[in-house]
Design an enzyme around this catalytic site. Structure first.
Site, PDB file in Angstrom:
ATOM      1  N   CYS A   1       0.814  -1.222   0.000  1.00 22.43           N
ATOM      2  CA  CYS A   1       0.000   0.000   0.000  1.00 22.43           C
ATOM      3  C   CYS A   1       0.849   1.275   0.000  1.00 22.43           C
ATOM      4  O   CYS A   1       1.486   1.567  -0.989  1.00 22.43           O
ATOM      5  CB  CYS A   1      -0.970  -0.061   1.184  1.00 22.43           C
TER       6      CYS A   1
ATOM      7  N   ARG B   1     -12.858   5.567  -2.808  1.00 16.06           N
ATOM      8  CA  ARG B   1     -11.728   4.721  -2.440  1.00 16.06           C
ATOM      9  C   ARG B   1     -12.010   3.317  -2.966  1.00 16.06           C
ATOM     10  O   ARG B   1     -13.160   2.907  -3.103  1.00 16.06           O
ATOM     11  CB  ARG B   1     -11.574   4.660  -0.918  1.00 16.06           C
TER      12      ARG B   1
ATOM     13  N   HIS C   1      -3.956  -5.886   1.733  1.00 15.10           N
ATOM     14  CA  HIS C   1      -3.881  -6.077   3.179  1.00 15.10           C
ATOM     15  C   HIS C   1      -4.538  -7.415   3.474  1.00 15.10           C
ATOM     16  O   HIS C   1      -4.823  -8.188   2.576  1.00 15.10           O
ATOM     17  CB  HIS C   1      -4.640  -4.956   3.908  1.00 15.10           C
TER      18      HIS C   1
END
Lengths: 254, 450
Positions: free
Chosen positions: A96, A133, A202
């Site tokens: 990320c 997002r 993640h």
């Protein structure tokens, strides 16, 4: 022979917002369970160059914007060494924010351009405050593992505002099967350059993808000892059950 | 559209809904009201100038703090109402106002207590200037929904600037981001230490801890605000109570924890350091309102926890206690508290629905390693039982294959299993995420299933 790996955990305090330390725990345990000695070096602000250089594997996770700015200023001073290590095939996993930071630049929602470390041929842009997002569970198919590993899917959870675009001198980590990936457009996810891996996954990424964790351990041993070191098998039934459960939720049977 | 009509319609629908057992109407009447009149909250509040409003926001402790305040106020003879726990968006607040006003928009209560979701606080402050605003803490929670802690703090800071003099702030001094909201009010944010404009100094009150016995020995991984909110330097802590809460200071710009208006009380109705903070916040407010100590004391002694917040249930002649555990900090503190209570039998329930946050990565930020080997049985259930099982497997010693750790994805079976393992003299401790807590309660209180 007693094998030993030194893991460099870059900015454990600052770049560790999304449970990414699970990757460190995963590598550590999978080595320990096989009798491979492990040392974890926590490399925080003002880290020593010698410590950085002594690492056989590097890891850096994602963070909040403020923390990311602090880190990028600190890391800029060590850019040359990090670049040298990456060019020298030192294996690393960058998730990320860390992945974005290794690229050329990050364009913020308000148009401000933050210069990256420019080590990887990629750039990231946030298309503005009103854009969504990219959030959710994700499954990708990874090319590297067709040859090296039994299973070629990776599962995880992505949550990023920035859209990353890869340049010519870099390979993708995988093709998106379900989810958004680098930018939600071109079906690419993550990046591979030499032995460095960038990804938005993640979850954290490694515990539910034990084949990828072992692949990184193998690479690190191979680079350090200049030979293939076979890894003894572990009982990964729980890991694979968790892996398959995510795929199944997204309507993909593995 | 007239509010008379809206209230009439809302009440009628709620009445029918309850009659038909379709729900209590804790959110949708408000949703309807706001759709018909977007100024509904402001209108009703303006029509009831004598109604004192207390807003409570923060990641952890809103519901318990609200219930503590309600209990104290009622002991003092006040008429109080509160929005339903969890109904903490604007629609929940509008619903609560609608249900407690009569058809002429008049509210016959002295106090309204509203717990407000982190993301909703700025919206609510646009509508209401509360008499008291209590800010408890900010921890990482549901990053998929709220965004990151610094972003939330920045939005709060901007909306606090619009508050009028009427609003008194009750702030957690031990949380740097929260304390800074008070210290930076009144315009100037630079230079340091000249922040507290007179106006705000008289209206801002701080609670925090000053008890060396409670200091945590190990630093927890899930700390979010260990950097100065003013200059971004690393903060120095003289003591840490948990996560990033403690006696902090910045050696670079000189910002430091403000002087505490309260740091200790004679009695805490619930276990856990986090409940000391909640109690201190409630007592500080009660003292500001001039409520006598003996009334505060007797209220605290009579206090019954809100559902799922250390609530005790008795099922099949055995005790069950539920500790809502919804983010790394609340999970860590639940573990620490039940470990102090010598817990033996545990059931963790991890869901990943909207109220829980759809990302479960946070379980890797919980410091399970410090606790898991003290327990006799750990049972794991919920939508993401496998993920939590993996997390515990990677604690170290392979506990997964002996009978100590049991993964039972079916929730009902997991509870039955847990009760079977629990001896009569013991308690089954259940640590669920939010939606899991509601499910667990439904199973346990719904009788028909067990």
């Amino acid at each position: 022979m007693n094998y030993k790996l030194t893991i460099g955990w870059l900015f454990p305090e600052l770049m560790s917002t999304y449970g990414d330390r699970g990757n460190i725990i995963c590598i550590q345990k999978r080595c320990e369970w096989r009798g491979i000695n492990i040392e974890i070096l926590k490399l925080d602000l003002g880290l020593k160059i010698d410590d950085l250089r002594s690492c056989d594997f590097l890891f850096m996770g994602g963070a909040q914007d403020l923390q990311q700015k602090i880190v990028s200023e600190d890391l800029r001073k060590k850019r040359e060494i990090l670049k040298e290590m990456i060019e020298d095939n030192v294996p690393g996993l960058y998730i990320c924010g860390a992945y974005q930071l290794l690229g050329k630049y990050y364009k913020e929602a308000d148009g401000t351009i933050i210069e990256g470390l420019g080590i990887l041929d990629l750039y990231t842009e946030n298309p503005g405050e009103n854009s969504k997002r990219l959030i959710g569970n994700i499954v990708i198919e990874s090319g590297i593992m067709n040859h090296e590993l039994r299973q070629n899917t990776l599962v995880g959870f992505e949550n990023h505002g920035g859209r990353t675009y890869l340049g010519k001198n870099i390979r993708l980590l995988g093709k998106v099967i379900k989810g958004f990936g680098n930018n939600g457009e071109d079906k690419t996810e993550g990046a591979i350059y030499k032995n460095s891996f960038g990804s938005y996954l993640h979850g954290p990424i490694l515990p539910k993808n034990p084949h990828f964790a072992d692949y990184l351990i193998s690479l690190s041993l191979k680079e350090k000892y200049k030979k293939s070191v076979p890894l003894s098998p572990l009982d990964d039934s729980l890991e694979w059950a968790a892996h398959k459960a995510i795929a199944k939720r997204l309507g993909i049977s593995i | 559209m007239g509010n008379i009509f809206i209230i009439y319609l809302g009440k009628l629908l709620v009445y029918s809904s309850r009659l038909l057992n379709l729900g209590q109407g804790s959110t949708w009447p408000g949703h309807l009201a706001l759709n018909l009149n977007k100024n509904f909250i402001k209108d009703i509040v303006n029509q009831n100038p004598n109604l004192k409003i207390i807003l409570i926001a923060g990641t952890n402790g809103k519901t318990t703090t609200g219930k503590l305040i309600q209990t104290i106020l009622e002991k003092n003879g006040e008429k109080v109402f509160q929005n339903e726990a969890g109904a903490n968006l604007t629609n929940g607040i509008a619903s609560s106002l609608l249900l407690h006003s009569n058809i002429l928009s008049t509210i016959h209560y002295n106090y309204a207590i509203f717990e407000v979701d982190e993301a909703t606080l700025p919206l609510v402050l646009n509508e209401i200037s509360p008499d008291y605003l209590i800010l408890l803490n900010l921890f990482r929670d549901q990053l998929d929904r709220y965004g990151e802690v610094n972003m939330v703090a920045e939005k709060w800071r901007r909306s606090l600037e619009k508050l009028t003099k009427k609003t008194r702030l009750i702030l957690n001094a031990d949380d740097p981001q929260i304390a800074f909201l008070g210290l930076s009010q009144g315009g100037a944010s630079i230079p340091p230490l000249r922040w507290i404009a007179k106006r705000w100094k008289d209206n801002t009150f701080f609670f925090g801890l000053d008890n060396k016995k409670l200091i945590t020995s190990s630093s927890q991984h899930a700390s979010d605000s260990t950097y100065c909110p003013n200059c971004s330097s690393k903060l120095h802590y003289d003591s840490i109570y948990f996560s990033h809460l403690g006696d902090w200071k910045c050696n670079n710009c000189g910002l430091k924890r403000p002087k505490l208006d309260i740091s200790e009380y004679s009695y805490y109705p619930l276990s856990g350091i986090y409940n000391r903070y909640n109690t201190l916040a409630a007592v500080l407010l009660a003292k500001r309102l001039g409520i006598q100590q003996k009334r505060i004391n007797s209220a605290l002694h009579e206090f019954k926890p809100a559902f799922g917040r250390q609530e005790i249930l008795r099922v099949k002649n055995k005790n069950i206690q539920i500790f809502l555990s919804k983010n790394p900090t609340s999970f860590n503190e639940s573990l620490r508290t039940i470990s102090d209570l010598k817990a033996q039998n545990l059931l963790f329930v991890l869901n990943d629905r909207i109220p829980d946050g759809t990302d479960t990565s946070w379980i890797w930020d919980v410091d399970f390693e410090d606790f898991v080997y003290q327990f006799k049985y750990i049972i794991i259930s919920g939508d993401r039982a496998l993920d939590l099982g993996l997390r515990l497997k990677y604690c170290g010693k392979p506990i997964i294959h002996d009978s100590q750790l049991i993964i039972q994805e079916d929730l009902k079976n997991s509870i039955l299993f847990g009760l079977n393992k629990t001896l009569k003299s013991e308690t089954l401790y259940i640590l669920p995420t939010y939606s899991a807590m509601l499910e667990v309660r439904k199973i346990l209180t719904g009788k028909k299933i067990l």
